[in-house]
Motif scaffolding. Structure first.
Motif, short mmCIF file in Angstrom:
data_model
loop_
_atom_site.label_atom_id
_atom_site.label_comp_id
_atom_site.label_asym_id
_atom_site.label_seq_id
_atom_site.Cartn_x
_atom_site.Cartn_y
_atom_site.Cartn_z
N ALA A 5 -0.29 -3.14 -5.94
CA ALA A 5 -1.57 -3.19 -6.22
C ALA A 5 -1.56 -3.91 -7.30
CB ALA A 5 -1.59 -2.31 -5.06
N GLY A 59 -3.72 3.33 3.38
CA GLY A 59 -4.74 2.17 3.15
C GLY A 59 -4.57 1.98 4.75
N GLN A 115 0.67 -0.89 -0.28
CA GLN A 115 0.19 0.08 -0.16
C GLN A 115 0.68 1.02 -0.07
OE1 GLN A 115 -2.77 -1.13 4.09
NE2 GLN A 115 -3.82 -1.39 2.44
N ILE A 132 -4.28 0.16 -2.97
CA ILE A 132 -4.12 1.23 -1.62
C ILE A 132 -4.70 1.66 -0.52
CG2 ILE A 132 -2.83 3.02 -2.12
CD1 ILE A 132 -2.43 2.41 -5.11
#
Ligand SMILES: [Zn+2]
Length: 426
Positions: free
Chosen positions: A225, A253, A121, A231
């Motif tokens: 991701a 995140g 993230q 994210i």
């Protein structure tokens, strides 16, 4: 733009060499950042400066590199505490139980899911935020650091403003909310040259490029991701000027959620102190500070009045030392600033010497002062008195202060000083 390898040394987005005879460990995380379990064959059980290490023929463990920390997890039943890569591209898994391994053994690896998601993230969020700063204000990212609490990017921006930060943050989050696909491309140099890369690749040969659909293309070797929605929120925490650039601190995140909770908890706690709503607390705190300053000022004024009156009373009963008066007093636990103020008030009112002290269980503090019209040296007198207290002190001829730990000797010390004044005046 020209590539400056030195300034990119902390950037995870360096494209890494992905093929070649000197790279024995196959990097499974290159093709699939969501792969959390894999099987591999043990190639080597060895010792390294970081601890006992296992080398396998292929791995999904991301090694520390370019500002992004390594994965953790389990390998063959052992706990993986560190992962690093050597110059030849061989990846070492530092384990707590090396005795579990023998060469040619088949082992299963499991990546710690929460840590991988966290790094993915922050790192993917950095791609989005870096492109957002390019589009909002033309500011290129020069380095990236993924920290244990927050991450930072250094961008080429001379004058950061709140408006620019909010605009970049808005754009970055819009890309997140649109849930755009993120794709991995393996391209050669010629193909890479035709792509709108945000920055040049640091390596020759095959290049790994991360695409955020219709937004950003970057050469990069990190974990990402699959879609921008993964994210989560991208929140800029602060920015500051650093080495002619701007350092932007951010969280994404799960970290952004934790950051929101903490910030909200803090704001609510402050508001409760004022029995008010959360968002009105800044104005209430500002008002309280103003009020406190005004009260301090008023207390000071009242203290001056009280000190003047007290000085007058003390002079009225003071012993005369010829053509001047000598005021002496020992206070218990009185504030030293207050004692100093009192001494000044005494010697300003009429020709006099003030020999004052305040003490507690641990120490005694002395303040000696005299009127400007007199000639006794308070600095010298006080230094002698402090010696008797087992301490030290000094000052100007008209005002001196000091102290020492022998609080029970304070009356003797003041009496000795008084005798010296009287005898020297004779
Ligand atoms: Zn990346």
């Amino acid at each position: 733009m020209t590539f400056d390898s030195a300034s990119y040394q902390h950037c995870v987005c360096l494209a890494r060499r992905i093929t070649g005879p000197m790279e024995p460990t196959e990097k499974l995380y290159f093709s699939d950042s969501s792969l959390l379990e894999f099987s591999a064959t043990v190639v080597e059980v060895t010792t390294s400066p970081r601890g006992d290490s296992i080398v396998v023929d292929r791995t999904a463990f991301y090694p520390t590199g370019g500002g992004q920390p390594h994965d953790t997890g389990q390998l063959g039943g052992a706990t993986v505490v560190d992962v690093f890569e050597d110059d030849a591209g061989k990846i070492y898994h530092v384990v707590e139980q090396p005795d579990l391994f023998t060469p040619a053994q088949i082992v299963t690896g499991r990546i710690d899911r929460a840590r991988r998601l966290d790094h993915l993230q922050q790192h993917s969020g950095q791609h989005v935020l870096s492109q957002a700063f390019v589009q909002i204000c033309g500011a290129e990212t020069r380095s990236f650091h993924l920290g244990s609490q927050t991450s930072t990017i250094d961008i080429e921006l001379q004058s950061p403003t709140e408006e620019l930060m909010r605009a970049a943050e808005d754009l970055a989050n819009a890309i997140v909310f649109e849930d755009r696909p993120m794709r991995v491309h393996l391209v050669n140099e010629e193909e890479a040259s035709r792509l709108p890369l945000r920055k040049e690749s640091a390596v020759r040969g095959d290049i790994r490029v991360i695409e955020i659909e219709n937004f950003d293309w970057s050469p990069c070797g990190g974990t990402h991701a699959r879609r921008t929605g993964q994210i989560g929120l991208i929140a800029i925490r602060s920015c500051e000027r650093a080495k002619k650039m701007t350092r932007v601190e951010f969280v994404c995140g799960v970290r952004a959620l934790a950051e929101y909770r903490l910030a909200n908890k803090t704001a609510v706690a402050v508001a409760r102190l004022f029995s008010s709503e959360r968002d009105s607390s800044p104005a209430l705190v500002a008002h309280a500070i103003q009020e406190s300053k005004a009260l301090h000022k008023r207390v000071r004024e009242l203290l001056e009045l009280a000190m003047s009156a007290e000085a007058s009373d003390m002079l009225a009963v003071a012993a005369a030392g010829g053509d001047f008066k000598i005021v002496q007093a020992v206070f218990d636990g009185r504030d030293l600033d207050e004692v100093r103020m009192l001494a000044s008030k005494i010697v300003q009112r009429e020709p006099s010497v003030a020999l004052l002290a305040t003490r507690n269980a641990e120490a005694a503090r002395l303040v000696f002062a005299r009127s400007a019209s007199l000639t006794q040296n308070m600095g010298q007198l006080l230094a002698e008195a402090c010696e008797a207290l087992g301490g030290r002190g000094g000052g100007k001829p008209d005002l001196a202060q000091g102290g020492g730990p022998n609080a029970d000797k304070v009356e003797d010390a003041i009496r000795a000083a008084l005798n010296k004044i009287v005898s020297r005046a004779d």
